[in-house]
Design a protein around this motif. Structure first.
Motif, PDB file in Angstrom:
ATOM      1  N   SER A  86      44.139  37.684  40.131  1.00 20.70           N
ATOM      2  CA  SER A  86      43.612  38.104  38.825  1.00 20.70           C
ATOM      3  C   SER A  86      42.458  39.079  39.014  1.00 20.70           C
ATOM      4  O   SER A  86      42.379  40.124  38.346  1.00 20.70           O
ATOM      5  CB  SER A  86      43.120  36.893  38.018  1.00 20.70           C
ATOM      6  OG  SER A  86      44.162  36.020  37.683  1.00 20.70           O
TER       7      SER A  86
ATOM      8  N   TYR B   7      49.263  43.832  36.309  1.00 21.17           N
ATOM      9  CA  TYR B   7      48.012  43.557  35.598  1.00 21.17           C
ATOM     10  C   TYR B   7      48.279  43.108  34.165  1.00 21.17           C
ATOM     11  O   TYR B   7      47.701  42.121  33.685  1.00 21.17           O
ATOM     12  CB  TYR B   7      47.138  44.808  35.601  1.00 21.17           C
ATOM     13  CG  TYR B   7      45.944  44.752  34.677  1.00 21.17           C
ATOM     14  CD1 TYR B   7      44.911  43.835  34.878  1.00 21.17           C
ATOM     15  CD2 TYR B   7      45.844  45.625  33.598  1.00 21.17           C
ATOM     16  CE1 TYR B   7      43.811  43.787  34.020  1.00 21.17           C
ATOM     17  CE2 TYR B   7      44.746  45.590  32.743  1.00 21.17           C
ATOM     18  CZ  TYR B   7      43.737  44.664  32.961  1.00 21.17           C
ATOM     19  OH  TYR B   7      42.659  44.605  32.106  1.00 21.17           O
TER      20      TYR B   7
ATOM     21  N   ARG C 197      42.547  43.185  38.144  1.00 24.52           N
ATOM     22  CA  ARG C 197      41.523  43.610  37.177  1.00 24.52           C
ATOM     23  C   ARG C 197      40.605  44.666  37.804  1.00 24.52           C
ATOM     24  O   ARG C 197      40.167  45.609  37.129  1.00 24.52           O
ATOM     25  CB  ARG C 197      40.720  42.394  36.719  1.00 24.52           C
ATOM     26  CG  ARG C 197      39.767  42.667  35.557  1.00 24.52           C
ATOM     27  CD  ARG C 197      39.226  41.380  34.974  1.00 24.52           C
ATOM     28  NE  ARG C 197      38.569  40.539  35.964  1.00 24.52           N
ATOM     29  CZ  ARG C 197      39.035  39.350  36.380  1.00 24.52           C
ATOM     30  NH1 ARG C 197      40.146  38.844  35.882  1.00 24.52           N
ATOM     31  NH2 ARG C 197      38.379  38.657  37.296  1.00 24.52           N
TER      32      ARG C 197
END
Length: 200
Positions: A114, A17, A118
């Protein structure tokens, strides 16, 4: 000639991350092709001496939290250091990303990655939950239900196992792991060295 970055990662990793968006920016800045390769980090840990978080010494666990807080603050990335859904089974999300790469290519799969990393570290969502994965895939431009179905196919499982074997062959023992010009780099804190190779 543009370079290729082989990107071995586990979508539940906090260090993935922390490094993911920076990696994407480096790829765009230097015109490098990023090949996302989600792999079974548990299997690789078992073969290379790595330990799941719960089995690490208390000192190591405490230092990990300090490092996460430092990097989160340094990068300006929101981060829940102890998210509700962690540890979490990475397999469903990894298989979804393998299927996503097959369907629409690396770049769009990286965008979905992504959203998935997240979801764990900034949004307290469960990436082992099919409904969550379907929603994340839909938001990333896929047919969420169809991609979820594709992620469960034997072909997707075979490709995932192939990426895991590639990780073994490349000497990977942690995540994220980047390979550029045959050189391996472990950890998001090695992205400066990756950039130096991309500049060369």
């Amino acid at each position: 000639m543009s370079k290729t970055i082989q990107y071995f990662f586990a979508p539940q990793s906090p260090f993935v991350y922390l490094g993911h968006e920076r990696l994407l920016k480096l790829g765009a800045q230097y015109g490098a092709m990023i090949e996302p390769k989600p792999f079974d980090i548990g299997a690789v840990f078992a073969e290379t001496g790595g330990l799941p978080l719960a089995k690490r010494a208390p000192q190591r666990q405490a230092y990990r939290l300090q490092e996460l807080e430092r990097w989160s603050r340094h990068l300006g990335l929101p981060m829940n250091l102890q998210p509700k859904f962690f540890p979490v089974d990475q397999t469903p999300a990894s298989l979804l990303l393998v299927a996503a790469r097959e369907e629409k290519g690396a770049d769009q799969a990286l965008e979905l990655a992504s959203a998935i990393v997240r979801a764990v570290w900034a949004e307290d969502r469960n990436i082992a939950d099919p409904a969550t994965l379907e929603e994340l895939a839909g938001d990333a431009g896929y047919d969420g239900a169809a991609l979820l179905a594709a992620s469960r196919s034997p072909e997707t499982q075979q490709k995932y196992e192939g990426f895991t074997q590639e990780a073994r062959d490349a000497g990977v023992f942690g995540a994220p792991w980047y390979v550029v010009d045959g050189q391996g780099f472990w950890g998001q804190d090695r992205l400066d060295f990756v950039e130096r190779l991309l500049q060369a």
